[in-house]
Scaffold this active site. Sequence first.
Site, PDB file in Angstrom:
ATOM      1  CE  LYS A  71      37.575  43.321  37.904  1.00 24.89           C
ATOM      2  NZ  LYS A  71      36.925  43.884  39.209  1.00 24.89           N
ATOM      3  CG  ASP A 107      38.359  44.321  42.330  1.00 26.70           C
ATOM      4  OD1 ASP A 107      38.060  45.532  42.293  1.00 26.70           O
ATOM      5  OD2 ASP A 107      38.411  43.791  41.269  1.00 26.70           O
TER       6      ASP A 107
END
Length: 284
Positions: A71, A107
């Site tokens: 990420k 997220d």
Amino acid sequence: MRDRFLTGLIGYPIAHSAAPAMHEAAAAALGVRVHYQLIEVEGAGRDDLRAMLEGIRRLGFAGVNVTFPYKEAVVELLDDLAPDARAIGAVNTIVSDGARLVGHNTDATGFARAIAPLLASAPRGPIALIGAGGVGKAIAFALAGLGVGELRIFDADAARVARLAGQLAGRHPVRGVASIEAALDGATGVVNATPVGMLPSRDSPVPDSLLHPSMWVADAVYTPLWTPLLSAAKAKGAKVLTGRDLAIYAAADAFELFTTMMPSTDVMANAFDAVMAARYSPPA
């Protein structure tokens, strides 16, 4: 109007992911087709990631999700970043228009949607965040955006803690701490944003002795849904939040970015629950 979409997920390990079921079910309910491809690559370096992203660009992908451990690594390889992803310094969703790859972070939006009902009924106070990696950064920004009390951040990598605390400085009260005990001292809530507790791990990031009934406990892990941390917290009488809602809301926000269509979170939830039931229920 486009009615077919190629999407996917880059990460390792990801064979357990419920994302294909959620995205493909959401698409079917909208009368379109999505093929969601798992792109499982262990130990990818910068050149490997660059090659994968070039493939995403050339092969007609509408976009991909990115999960552990990439990420943060993909950030500098993209053509542009949405403001939230730029601030967080981590990306879990990449949208492709064929020429440019743009990073987003669902997220953060997903966790904000998932945690809001629990926060509404919880007392205000310090919150312990365990993990300052990709998902930890997103959760920290989500909590700050919701106006919670002081964030106390712990990670085994002290440099990560310092970087994240620096990113949040001036935005929200934040303090890096050197131990789990310091993070949880007087905390009203705790979030696990590490892979600890994700199968095959059966460990907990928090000693059971630090858990008590007057706190809430959330876990970003959803394989299994009931991690050792959440099972111990529930046994102590604490309010708990599994990784289910984060997974569903983050997926829904990514689906909308990929397709420009708003999916049914109920449909995605049913697909998620079916995957979990098939995977973890004992055979008849």
